[in-house]
Design an enzyme around this catalytic site. Structure first.
Site, short mmCIF file in Angstrom:
data_model
loop_
_atom_site.label_atom_id
_atom_site.label_comp_id
_atom_site.label_asym_id
_atom_site.label_seq_id
_atom_site.Cartn_x
_atom_site.Cartn_y
_atom_site.Cartn_z
N HIS A 88 24.24 39.48 -60.39
CA HIS A 88 24.25 38.65 -61.60
C HIS A 88 25.66 38.46 -62.16
CE1 HIS A 88 23.82 42.57 -63.93
NE2 HIS A 88 24.59 41.91 -64.78
N ASP A 224 20.65 44.22 -56.81
CA ASP A 224 21.57 43.45 -57.66
C ASP A 224 23.02 43.70 -57.27
OD1 ASP A 224 22.76 41.98 -59.63
OD2 ASP A 224 21.69 42.91 -61.29
N SER A 649 27.74 46.30 -66.26
CA SER A 649 27.15 45.67 -65.09
C SER A 649 28.17 45.67 -63.97
CB SER A 649 26.73 44.24 -65.41
OG SER A 649 25.63 44.21 -66.27
#
Length: 718
Positions: A88, A224, A649
């Site tokens: 992402h 991810d 992240s």
């Protein structure tokens, strides 16, 4: 029965030893780990020294963990500058290279050689070279008797002077950040690499498996991750993109452990957490719960419902809006979980209990004159600012974040303000770069989608924002009639229309703009905001910020033995903890690890969130996991007690010896309130097991040449 008893025992242990978990909260500055933090990390199982984490004179973990494009974290995993981050985080780049014919979002992308790696315009990664406390220099000459405005002016001048004078190399940059609400200032020497190329990405059915339904949720089964490579000039220094640039040779890269994780293993997450507000008073949390979050959630809920309907019906729109939808949905769901977590953990009541103790400590230490008025003043200021804060959020959410035509109109409004204040040359200097920048914006713009979003959320703005601060243009309106008029006639609804509006000299341009219905409406909302909302909000917020600084100073002074870490501010931090499951609700216990079996259990053919690639199904059926399985099962995700937030992240999850074991990408929904209040019983970060990443690269993608770049180790078998 035995299994159930063991899970119940884990729940009881979690409840009984909760104070121990307090050692695992916090986001710590890596150059300041000696002492308490080092002792705590060692007690949790860390085998490294703190100099292995941060060292100026020798390579250390910090040299392998760059800031990814200013918003995420990444890590170097090979001596050739191979870079790992979340799917992402790289989503915008993957999307930009995608088309209906070559849909890398749907199919994935794997460069088979350096020549096939894809350049990315404006993508950068930034390394920390050195960290230095410069509080004395920044606060020099700042007096308690100064007005808040004068304090800020002196601080800004001192920051500029210190940043300019601190030694650095020509290609490096000095950045100074505030900590503890302005009670400490730290300088970071950085170097930024501007040639970063896409190397590999799994299909979204792996990289975004579970998509919005599973976002912020555990159990999770998402691969991810994405791969990039840093390129440098022939001297291994930062350089703009050039065909003859070469792969960057890092000062340090992370070895990768194949031994996996177990319950209670030490974990260290290194990265750039964005923003936290851990030391807010109870009045602020009450405002968030009752006023701010409900308004923002409702607006985004309406926007997402409209966009989702279009995306499900049209593949081209799905590609156009995929990244934007994910961005809007991310914080929509986060705010929902945050509110639920704050209520479940009784955060307001806990803050009030602390404030009672704070008042007692103030009295006990004879500090009434310095700190006695803090809490009553907080209460008064938050009551005053609430209607302005809510009005501000409505403007931001509707105009700047969810309605693209209004966003374009607002950018033009800023151009007009620059022209009015600085003259025609200022406008001329900005026009060409502005037009160029909007090309990509309009590439991902759909007039029909945006019109329906406009109708849904402008109606909410009109009906639910504080009426005393609502512009006349939003009072008693027919939203559908308004939208039809704007989207039919406004030239802001297309890139060609925008370019036509901006032709001619400045006088001609703004004459045309001020006849355009979309611009007229946007300008009315912007003027109302800047005339009636922003000035009062900014003034009150400045008072609150000054009071918060004093409140922070008081806590540092009155609680000298407390573990008080600075709020996140997008600077490099260390957070440490353990691999642990948790009990979110009565009679429910979640294990710490998920497996590929869970992906197959969630599998829904042709579903945009839970579809599974056929090759992954085939590998699962054959149990063809290579060296990446554990007891015949392939680990996918795991959770820990690391205190993370947005910006983490892509952060590496590192074991006790300094090896990569996972990739941080999310938090559990019940613990998203950790930005405001960290509850060790339910706050967990979610990580991709590095063995699943290696499996996808190796067995699924067949990109063995990338595996061969890496250093794979077995630290537990030594």
């Amino acid at each position: 029965m035995i299994a159930k008893s063991m899970k119940l025992l884990k729940v009881l242990i979690l409840l009984l030893v909760c104070p121990i978990y307090a050692q695992q909260g916090g986001m710590w500055i890596p150059s300041l780990l000696k002492g308490m933090n080092e002792t705590e990390m060692k007690s949790l199982g860390m085998k490294m020294s703190v100099s292995d984490i941060y060292d100026v004179n020798s390579s250390s973990l910090k040299d392998a963990v760059p800031h990814f494009n200013g918003g995420c974290t990444s890590e170097v995993i090979s001596p050739q500058g191979l870079l790992l981050t979340n799917h992402h985080c790289g989503y915008g780049q993957i999307q930009s290279h995608s088309s209906v014919e070559n849909d890398y979002l749907a199919d994935g992308f794997w460069a088979k050689s350096l020549q096939e790696e894809l350049p990315n315009k404006n993508l950068v990664v930034t390394f920390i070279v050195k960290i230095e406390d410069v509080t004395a220099q920044v606060l020099q000459g700042v007096l308690d008797t100064d007005t808040e405005a004068n304090k800020q002016l002196k601080i800004e001048k001192n920051i500029a002077k210190t940043a300019l004078s601190f030694p650095k190399e020509a290609w490096e940059e000095n950045k100074i950040k505030s900590f503890y609400e302005g009670n400490q200032y730290i300088l970071f020497v950085t170097e930024t690499f501007k040639d970063v190329r896409l190397v590999g990405a799994p299909p979204s059915s792996i990289g975004k498996f579970g998509s919005d339904t599973d976002n912020w949720v555990w159990p999770r089964h998402t691969g991810d991750f994405s791969l990039f490579r840093i390129y440098a000039d022939k001297n291994n220094r930062p350089a703009d993109y050039a065909a003859d640039n070469v792969p960057y040779k890092p000062k340090h890269y992370l070895p990768i452990s194949l031994d996996g994780i177990q319950e209670d293993d030490f974990t260290l997450v290194f990265g750039y957490p964005g923003t936290t507000q851990e030391y807010l008073p109870s009045f602020a949390i009450d405002q968030i719960l009752k006023e701010l979050n409900p308004a923002k959630i409702e607006i985004r809920d309406a926007s997402l419902k409209v966009t989702n309907e279009f995306m499900r019906k049209d593949a081209a729109i799905k590609i156009q809006y995929a990244s934007k939808y994910a961005g809007i949905a991310n914080y929509w769901k986060k705010w929902i979980g945050e509110s639920q977590g704050l209520e479940k953990s009784n955060a307001v009541a806990i803050k009030k209990d602390f404030e009672k103790d704070f008042v007692q400590r103030v009295a006990k230490n004879n500090k009434q004159e310095a700190y006695g008025a803090i809490l009553p003043e907080f209460e008064k200021l938050y009551q005053e600012i609430t209607p302005y804060a809510v009005s501000r959020d409505y403007f931001m959410e509707v105009v700047l974040r969810n309605t693209e035509l209004l966003t374009a109109g607002f950018k033009l409004y800023q151009l007009e303000q620059a022209y009015l204040s600085k003259g025609e040359q200022s406008f001329n200097d900005r026009r060409a770069p502005f037009i160029e920048a909007q090309e990509n914006f309009y590439k991902n713009f759909n007039k029909n989608v945006d019109q329906k979003v406009f109708e849904a959320i402008v109606a909410l703005y009109s009906q639910k924002a504080p009426q005393a601060y609502l512009p006349n243009e939003l009072k008693q309106i027919d939203v559908q009639k308004l939208s039809q008029s704007i989207y039919k006639d406004s030239k802001l609804s297309s890139y060609d229309g925008l370019k036509e509006l901006l032709k001619g000299d400045a006088k001609e341009v703004f004459k045309k703009l001020n006849k355009d219905k979309g611009y007229i409406f946007t300008k009315a909302l912007a003027r109302n905001y800047f005339d009636n909302i922003a000035p009062k909000y900014d003034a009150l917020n400045l008072e609150i910020a000054a009071l918060q600084r004093t409140f922070m100073k008081a806590q540092l002074e009155l609680y000298p033995d407390a573990r008080i870490f600075p709020d996140a501010n997008s600077t490099l931090r260390v957070t440490y903890g353990k691999v642990n499951g948790y009990a979110p609700k009565d009679a429910i216990y979640y294990d710490a690890v998920t497996y590929l079996d869970g992906i197959m259990e969630k599998y829904v053919p042709n579903d945009y969130e839970f579809d599974v690639p056929q090759k992954l199904i085939d590998l699962y059926k054959a149990k063809d996991y290579g060296p990446y399985a554990e007891n015949g099962k392939l680990p996918v995700n795991f959770i820990g007690t690391n205190h993370t937030t947005g910006g983490n992240s892509g952060s590496p999850a590192i074991d006790a010896n300094g090896n990569l074991i996972g990739l941080n990408f999310d938090r559990v929904w019940e613990g998203t309130m950790s930005d405001i209040y960290y509850d060790p019983a339910i706050c967990r970060n979610i990580m991709v097991d590095v063995r699943y990443i290696l499996f996808v690269i190796d067995k699924y993608a067949g990109a063995k040449h990338l595996i061969e770049e890496m250093t794979l180790v077995h630290p537990k078998k030594k």
